[in-house]
Scaffold this motif. Sequence first.
Motif, PDB file in Angstrom:
ATOM      1  N   ALA A 166       0.815  -1.212   0.000  1.00  0.00           N
ATOM      2  CA  ALA A 166       0.000   0.000   0.000  1.00  0.00           C
ATOM      3  C   ALA A 166       0.851   1.265   0.000  1.00  0.00           C
ATOM      4  N   ILE A 167       2.005   1.242   0.684  1.00  0.00           N
ATOM      5  CA  ILE A 167       2.777   2.476   0.858  1.00  0.00           C
ATOM      6  C   ILE A 167       3.950   2.608  -0.110  1.00  0.00           C
ATOM      7  N   TYR A 168       4.416   1.484  -0.704  1.00  0.00           N
ATOM      8  CA  TYR A 168       5.686   1.565  -1.422  1.00  0.00           C
ATOM      9  C   TYR A 168       5.657   2.534  -2.602  1.00  0.00           C
ATOM     10  N   LYS A 169       4.707   2.364  -3.487  1.00  0.00           N
ATOM     11  CA  LYS A 169       4.699   3.184  -4.700  1.00  0.00           C
ATOM     12  C   LYS A 169       4.526   4.670  -4.386  1.00  0.00           C
ATOM     13  N   PRO A 170       3.491   5.075  -3.620  1.00  0.00           N
ATOM     14  CA  PRO A 170       3.335   6.512  -3.372  1.00  0.00           C
ATOM     15  C   PRO A 170       4.493   7.126  -2.599  1.00  0.00           C
ATOM     16  N   LEU A 171       5.049   6.391  -1.616  1.00  0.00           N
ATOM     17  CA  LEU A 171       6.146   6.972  -0.837  1.00  0.00           C
ATOM     18  C   LEU A 171       7.445   7.027  -1.628  1.00  0.00           C
ATOM     19  N   SER A 172       7.728   5.988  -2.424  1.00  0.00           N
ATOM     20  CA  SER A 172       8.960   6.017  -3.215  1.00  0.00           C
ATOM     21  C   SER A 172       8.906   7.121  -4.260  1.00  0.00           C
ATOM     22  N   ARG A 183      16.946   9.493  -9.210  1.00  0.00           N
ATOM     23  CA  ARG A 183      16.394   8.595 -10.219  1.00  0.00           C
ATOM     24  C   ARG A 183      17.209   7.312 -10.350  1.00  0.00           C
ATOM     25  N   GLU A 184      18.515   7.414 -10.077  1.00  0.00           N
ATOM     26  CA  GLU A 184      19.377   6.253 -10.236  1.00  0.00           C
ATOM     27  C   GLU A 184      19.357   5.363  -9.001  1.00  0.00           C
ATOM     28  N   GLU A 185      18.613   5.774  -7.977  1.00  0.00           N
ATOM     29  CA  GLU A 185      18.559   5.006  -6.744  1.00  0.00           C
ATOM     30  C   GLU A 185      17.228   4.299  -6.619  1.00  0.00           C
ATOM     31  N   GLY A 186      17.181   3.373  -5.636  1.00  0.00           N
ATOM     32  CA  GLY A 186      15.925   2.739  -5.278  1.00  0.00           C
ATOM     33  C   GLY A 186      15.251   2.073  -6.451  1.00  0.00           C
ATOM     34  N   GLU A 187      14.005   2.369  -6.653  1.00  0.00           N
ATOM     35  CA  GLU A 187      13.179   1.676  -7.624  1.00  0.00           C
ATOM     36  C   GLU A 187      13.393   2.184  -9.044  1.00  0.00           C
ATOM     37  N   GLY A 188      13.873   3.431  -9.192  1.00  0.00           N
ATOM     38  CA  GLY A 188      13.728   4.172 -10.428  1.00  0.00           C
ATOM     39  C   GLY A 188      14.284   3.621 -11.704  1.00  0.00           C
ATOM     40  N   ALA A 189      15.622   3.449 -11.807  1.00  0.00           N
ATOM     41  CA  ALA A 189      16.233   3.281 -13.113  1.00  0.00           C
ATOM     42  C   ALA A 189      15.853   1.989 -13.828  1.00  0.00           C
ATOM     43  N   LYS A 190      15.637   0.925 -13.064  1.00  0.00           N
ATOM     44  CA  LYS A 190      15.407  -0.363 -13.713  1.00  0.00           C
ATOM     45  C   LYS A 190      13.949  -0.788 -13.666  1.00  0.00           C
ATOM     46  N   GLU A 191      13.073   0.130 -13.344  1.00  0.00           N
ATOM     47  CA  GLU A 191      11.651  -0.232 -13.259  1.00  0.00           C
ATOM     48  C   GLU A 191      11.150  -0.660 -14.631  1.00  0.00           C
ATOM     49  N   GLU A 192      10.254  -1.634 -14.630  1.00  0.00           N
ATOM     50  CA  GLU A 192       9.758  -2.152 -15.892  1.00  0.00           C
ATOM     51  C   GLU A 192       9.031  -1.071 -16.692  1.00  0.00           C
ATOM     52  N   LYS A 193       9.018  -1.209 -18.000  1.00  0.00           N
ATOM     53  CA  LYS A 193       8.353  -0.275 -18.872  1.00  0.00           C
ATOM     54  C   LYS A 193       7.383  -1.060 -19.764  1.00  0.00           C
ATOM     55  N   PRO A 194       6.180  -0.486 -20.048  1.00  0.00           N
ATOM     56  CA  PRO A 194       5.764   0.817 -19.611  1.00  0.00           C
ATOM     57  C   PRO A 194       5.496   0.880 -18.121  1.00  0.00           C
ATOM     58  N   ARG A 195       5.551   2.085 -17.555  1.00  0.00           N
ATOM     59  CA  ARG A 195       5.329   2.234 -16.129  1.00  0.00           C
ATOM     60  C   ARG A 195       3.906   1.860 -15.763  1.00  0.00           C
ATOM     61  N   ILE A 196       3.742   1.468 -14.518  1.00  0.00           N
ATOM     62  CA  ILE A 196       2.423   1.090 -14.033  1.00  0.00           C
ATOM     63  C   ILE A 196       1.521   2.315 -14.084  1.00  0.00           C
ATOM     64  N   SER A 197       0.344   2.162 -14.647  1.00  0.00           N
ATOM     65  CA  SER A 197      -0.587   3.276 -14.765  1.00  0.00           C
ATOM     66  C   SER A 197      -1.102   3.694 -13.404  1.00  0.00           C
ATOM     67  N   ALA A 198      -1.622   4.923 -13.350  1.00  0.00           N
ATOM     68  CA  ALA A 198      -2.182   5.440 -12.099  1.00  0.00           C
ATOM     69  C   ALA A 198      -3.354   4.582 -11.642  1.00  0.00           C
ATOM     70  N   GLY A 199      -4.157   4.120 -12.613  1.00  0.00           N
ATOM     71  CA  GLY A 199      -5.290   3.269 -12.259  1.00  0.00           C
ATOM     72  C   GLY A 199      -4.857   1.948 -11.660  1.00  0.00           C
ATOM     73  N   ARG A 200      -3.822   1.362 -12.231  1.00  0.00           N
ATOM     74  CA  ARG A 200      -3.322   0.086 -11.723  1.00  0.00           C
ATOM     75  C   ARG A 200      -2.702   0.275 -10.339  1.00  0.00           C
ATOM     76  N   THR A 201      -1.991   1.388 -10.159  1.00  0.00           N
ATOM     77  CA  THR A 201      -1.414   1.682  -8.849  1.00  0.00           C
ATOM     78  C   THR A 201      -2.510   1.837  -7.803  1.00  0.00           C
TER      79      THR A 201
END
Length: 230
Positions: A166-172, A183-201
């Motif tokens: 519940a908290i990971y996506k909005p807080l990250s 951007r090069e830290e944490g979740e950012g640089a290697k996150e899958e593409k396309p990015r998860i939509s707002a609706g899916r989040t």
Amino acid sequence: MKKDRFNIRHTVLAALFAALAYVATLVLHIKVAGFLTFDAKDAVICFAGMLLGPGWSAAITLVVATVEMTSVSETAFLGWIMNVASSLAFSLTGCIFYRRFRKFWSAIAGLGLSVLCQTSVMMVMNLLITPIYTGMSAAEVANMIPKLLLPFNLLKSLLNASLVMAIYKPLSVALKRSGIMGREEGEGAKEEKPRISAGRTALVIISALAVAAACVAILILVMNGQFSWK
């Protein structure tokens, strides 16, 4: 210089997460059968590990367990052992698996493994440690597993896993936008593409909160748990 800046930033963030995890041990709890207690510190520690790395997760676990032992714990070193084993089983499993792939599915799979790992580890720890500080025999503790210890630990780990989801996506995202995480830290640089939509989040967050609410309801209504404060 860049590496030093990241290390300082990570150290500051780890200290913040350690403080938040400790606060989670002091605020609202759910107590079941007198000696079983749910708090949300494992969710905080796992979130920190997903964001910063498993080494930081382990360090936060040790710091929080030690501070808890010397301040509010009623079980001293035995409680420290249980806390460390429980938190490491949950947080390291989830964050190592997630950071290996850094994809949406790996976050869910990693947290699922966290639930299984923490529940399994705590069954073993309950058999080894619980008889010592409760005065029960190992056979008595074993008899408690199917009706009390297994359901409690499963619900506890599932509740923490749902809180992380519940908290990971909005807080990250908030930390990145604020500049605290690059951007090069944490979740950012290697996150899958396309990015998860707002609706899916939003769907993931709502589903995770629904699972969390169900776990709380079972702990309170079925297992006769009670809200308490340290």
